[in-house]
Design an enzyme around this catalytic site. Structure first.
Site, PDB file in Angstrom:
ATOM      1  N   GLY A  15       0.741  -1.258   0.069  1.00 28.26           N
ATOM      2  CA  GLY A  15       0.024   0.154   0.016  1.00 28.26           C
ATOM      3  C   GLY A  15       0.898   1.199  -0.145  1.00 28.26           C
ATOM      4  O   GLY A  15       0.235   2.353   0.401  1.00 28.26           O
ATOM      5  N   HIS A 112       2.122   0.564 -13.227  1.00 33.01           N
ATOM      6  CA  HIS A 112       2.905  -0.590 -13.607  1.00 33.01           C
ATOM      7  C   HIS A 112       4.170  -0.124 -13.292  1.00 33.01           C
ATOM      8  O   HIS A 112       4.856   0.628 -13.756  1.00 33.01           O
ATOM      9  CB  HIS A 112       2.490  -1.131 -15.055  1.00 33.01           C
ATOM     10  CG  HIS A 112       3.295  -2.489 -15.284  1.00 33.01           C
ATOM     11  ND1 HIS A 112       3.019  -3.520 -14.645  1.00 33.01           N
ATOM     12  CD2 HIS A 112       4.386  -2.784 -16.100  1.00 33.01           C
ATOM     13  CE1 HIS A 112       3.916  -4.612 -15.085  1.00 33.01           C
ATOM     14  NE2 HIS A 112       4.505  -3.852 -15.760  1.00 33.01           N
ATOM     15  N   LYS A 175       9.945   4.842  -5.876  1.00 35.88           N
ATOM     16  CA  LYS A 175      10.042   6.185  -5.578  1.00 35.88           C
ATOM     17  C   LYS A 175       9.429   7.198  -6.535  1.00 35.88           C
ATOM     18  O   LYS A 175       8.691   7.983  -6.253  1.00 35.88           O
ATOM     19  CB  LYS A 175      11.582   6.628  -5.432  1.00 35.88           C
ATOM     20  CG  LYS A 175      11.927   7.333  -4.048  1.00 35.88           C
ATOM     21  CD  LYS A 175      13.372   7.457  -4.062  1.00 35.88           C
ATOM     22  CE  LYS A 175      13.856   8.777  -3.339  1.00 35.88           C
ATOM     23  NZ  LYS A 175      15.262   8.837  -3.225  1.00 35.88           N
TER      24      LYS A 175
END
Ligand code: GAR
Length: 221
Positions: A15, A112, A175
Site C-alpha cells: 500500500g 505498473h 520512488k
C-alpha cells in the site's frame, strides 16, 4: 473551487502507492478524496495504512466468491455505492472482468513498475532487471481488456546501474511511482486528459525537454 475527485483505491499489498496518494491529498497537492479502499488480501499492510488515516476499508477475499464475475460484481456495487469518479488500482493483483471495465469506462487507472509495453505482468521490475535493460521505470495507464495494455498517461524513466540488484532497482522505480501516480490523478481531477484511441493528450502539459539520455554516459561522442 472544484469538487475533490472521489477515488476508490484497490490494493493487495504494502500500500505504499496508497500512502503517497493519501499524503498528497493531506498536504493539499492532490484535489481528491478517498471514498473507499478495497483490499482483496486480509494481510495487506495497506489496510493498516488506510485505517491510520481514518479511511473506510473493505476487505473482500476473492476466495470467498465462487467466480471472478461474482467477485467483480461485489466490487462494482461497493464502488457505485460510494459514487466514485475514478478507480485507482494501486498494486491490486487481480485481473478484472469485462463487466467491471464496462461499469467504469475510461475511469480505471493502474500503475505498473516498468516502461510499458515492455515487461507487463506481475514481475515488471524483476523481468526488466533480468533482461538487462539500461533504463526502466514506471507507467500509469488506463485499464483495458488486456494485461497492462491500456492507453498510457505518464511514464517515468530511471537508469539501471551496473551494481544494481533487483531490490535496488525496484526501490528506485517505486520512488517514482509515488510521484507519477498522484500526478496522473491530478490530471484527471483537472479534466486535462483527452483519450483518442491509444493516445492520451494532457492539456497544457509541461513536457520534458527534448534531449536524449544515455546509460552508460557517452565518453565525448
Ligand atoms: C507497485 O510496485 C506496483 O507498481 C505494482 O505492485 C507494487 C505495489 O506496491 N503493481 C504491479 O506490478 C501491477 N502489475 P504498493 O502496494 O506498495 O503500492
Amino acid at each position: 473551487m472544484t469538487q475533490p475527485l472521489k477515488l476508490g483505491v484497490l490494493i493487495s499489498g504494502s500500500g505504499s502507492n496508497l500512502q503517497s496518494i493519501i499524503d498528497n491529498i493531506e498536504k493539499g497537492a492532490l484535489t481528491a478524496t478517498i471514498k473507499i479502499v478495497i483490499c482483496n488480501n486480509p494481510h495487506s499492510f495497506g489496510i493498516t495504512r488506510a485505517q491510520k488515516h481514518g479511511l473506510p476499508v473493505t476487505v473482500l477475499k476473492h476466495d470467498d466468491f465462487r467466480t471472478r464475475e461474482d467477485f467483480d460484481e461485489e466490487l462494482i456495487q461497493i464502488l457505485r455505492n460510494n459514487e466514485i469518479d475514478l478507480v485507482v488500482l494501486a498494486g491490486f493483483m487481480r485481473i478484472l472482468t469485462s463487466a467491471f471495465l464496462k461499469a467504469f469506462p475510461q475511469k480505471i487507472i493502474n500503475i505498473h513498475p516498468a516502461l510499458l509495453p515492455s515487461f507487463p505482468g506481475t514481475h515488471g521490475q524483476k523481468d526488466a532487471f533480468e533482461y538487462g535493460v539500461k533504463f526502466s521505470g514506471c507507467t500509469v495507464h488506463f485499464v483495458d481488456e488486456g494485461v497492462d495494455t491500456g492507453p498510457i498517461i505518464i511514464q517515468s524513466v530511471v537508469p539501471v546501474l551496473q551494481d544494481d540488484t533487483r531490490e535496488t532497482l525496484a526501490a528506485r522505480i517505486l520512488k517514482e511511482e509515488h510521484r507519477i501516480y498522484p500526478q496522473a490523478i491530478q490530471y484527471f481531477a483537472d479534466g486535462k486528459i483527452i483519450i483518442t484511441g491509444r493516445k492520451v493528450h494532457i492539456k497544457d502539459a509541461s513536457e520534458t525537454p527534448l534531449m536524449a539520455l544515455h546509460n552508460p554516459s557517452l565518453t565525448g561522442f
